[in-house]
Design a protein around this motif. Sequence first.
Motif, PDB file in Angstrom:
ATOM      1  N   PRO A 146      49.787  88.415  24.748  1.00  0.00           N
ATOM      2  CA  PRO A 146      51.163  88.366  25.250  1.00  0.00           C
ATOM      3  C   PRO A 146      51.511  89.604  26.058  1.00  0.00           C
ATOM      4  O   PRO A 146      50.944  90.682  25.844  1.00  0.00           O
ATOM      5  N   VAL A 205      62.833  86.108  31.822  1.00  0.00           N
ATOM      6  CA  VAL A 205      61.657  86.910  31.495  1.00  0.00           C
ATOM      7  C   VAL A 205      60.674  86.763  32.642  1.00  0.00           C
ATOM      8  O   VAL A 205      60.234  85.657  32.961  1.00  0.00           O
ATOM      9  N   VAL A 211      54.379  84.723  23.984  1.00  0.00           N
ATOM     10  CA  VAL A 211      55.162  85.786  23.347  1.00  0.00           C
ATOM     11  C   VAL A 211      54.580  86.062  21.967  1.00  0.00           C
ATOM     12  O   VAL A 211      54.270  85.133  21.218  1.00  0.00           O
ATOM     13  N   LEU A 224      54.791  90.293  26.091  1.00  0.00           N
ATOM     14  CA  LEU A 224      56.037  90.609  25.399  1.00  0.00           C
ATOM     15  C   LEU A 224      55.816  90.444  23.903  1.00  0.00           C
ATOM     16  O   LEU A 224      55.355  89.391  23.445  1.00  0.00           O
ATOM     17  N   LEU A 241      57.799  90.789  20.201  1.00  0.00           N
ATOM     18  CA  LEU A 241      59.086  90.884  19.524  1.00  0.00           C
ATOM     19  C   LEU A 241      58.839  91.096  18.038  1.00  0.00           C
ATOM     20  O   LEU A 241      58.164  90.285  17.398  1.00  0.00           O
ATOM     21  N   VAL A 297      62.496  91.831  31.158  1.00  0.00           N
ATOM     22  CA  VAL A 297      63.484  90.947  30.530  1.00  0.00           C
ATOM     23  C   VAL A 297      64.872  91.315  31.038  1.00  0.00           C
ATOM     24  O   VAL A 297      65.246  92.494  31.030  1.00  0.00           O
ATOM     25  N   TYR A 345      56.386  78.771  27.101  1.00  0.00           N
ATOM     26  CA  TYR A 345      56.785  80.178  27.167  1.00  0.00           C
ATOM     27  C   TYR A 345      56.487  80.888  25.849  1.00  0.00           C
ATOM     28  O   TYR A 345      55.937  82.000  25.835  1.00  0.00           O
ATOM     29  N   ARG A 346      56.845  80.244  24.721  1.00  0.00           N
ATOM     30  CA  ARG A 346      56.645  80.883  23.408  1.00  0.00           C
ATOM     31  C   ARG A 346      55.179  81.171  23.128  1.00  0.00           C
ATOM     32  O   ARG A 346      54.865  82.116  22.392  1.00  0.00           O
ATOM     33  N   GLY A 374      62.970  85.339  22.472  1.00  0.00           N
ATOM     34  CA  GLY A 374      61.736  84.620  22.176  1.00  0.00           C
ATOM     35  C   GLY A 374      61.854  83.119  22.269  1.00  0.00           C
ATOM     36  O   GLY A 374      60.886  82.400  22.011  1.00  0.00           O
TER      37      GLY A 374
END
Length: 230
Positions: A168, A73, A93, A170, A172, A10, A89-90, A61
Amino acid sequence: MTPAADGAGVVLRDVVKTFPLGDGERLAAVDGVSLTLEPGSLTALTGPSGSGKSTLLHLIGAIERADSGSIAVDGRELTAASRAQLAAYRRGVGFVFQRFHLLPALTALDNVLVPVLPYRNLGFDRAERARELLDAVGLAGRESALPSRLSGGQQQRVAIARALITRPRLLLADEPTGNLDSHTGRAILDLLLGLRERHHVTIVLSTHDASIAAECERVVDLLDGRPAVR
């Protein structure tokens, strides 16, 4: 030990996010933030309430859009992406929130399955993976339990399993131990650390707890939306 660098990288450059206060004035929740988070890293965002921790997580995010600056990212630029691109994309994540956000009428297993229910051809058996994840977070045998029958720590474990169902790179986590006692909070952190080793995921978490932040490789202290890295 740092896990294999399979997580997402990131990069933020001069990111700004403001919110209206009225009378034409705006509050800078994130004010010119530049950060580089290495693949597979574990970073804590700390600072007082209102310092910009949650907003920064929401920007990474793609829950919120930055007013200016750049967020990339794995080299994918988010700030110029379309709504459809951001939605795609979400899906890759994992999100963990302080208040768990479990659906009360669904079992633990079904709550874990929620993020993948709309999709076909996932490349894995979703129910099998959900059971494996509940086992990984220490809830084997509780698949049929409703959230009301689970403790706060157990509910957060379900939320973590849910966050990992899409595989994922990533993760968060916004105050993932904030609603838990210190003993349970420590257990949740140990769980996240273990899952990071196993799944090689990049983790960014916000926390008010100095003992939680001390376990992270990197701490970014925020004040009025601006960071001081240590």
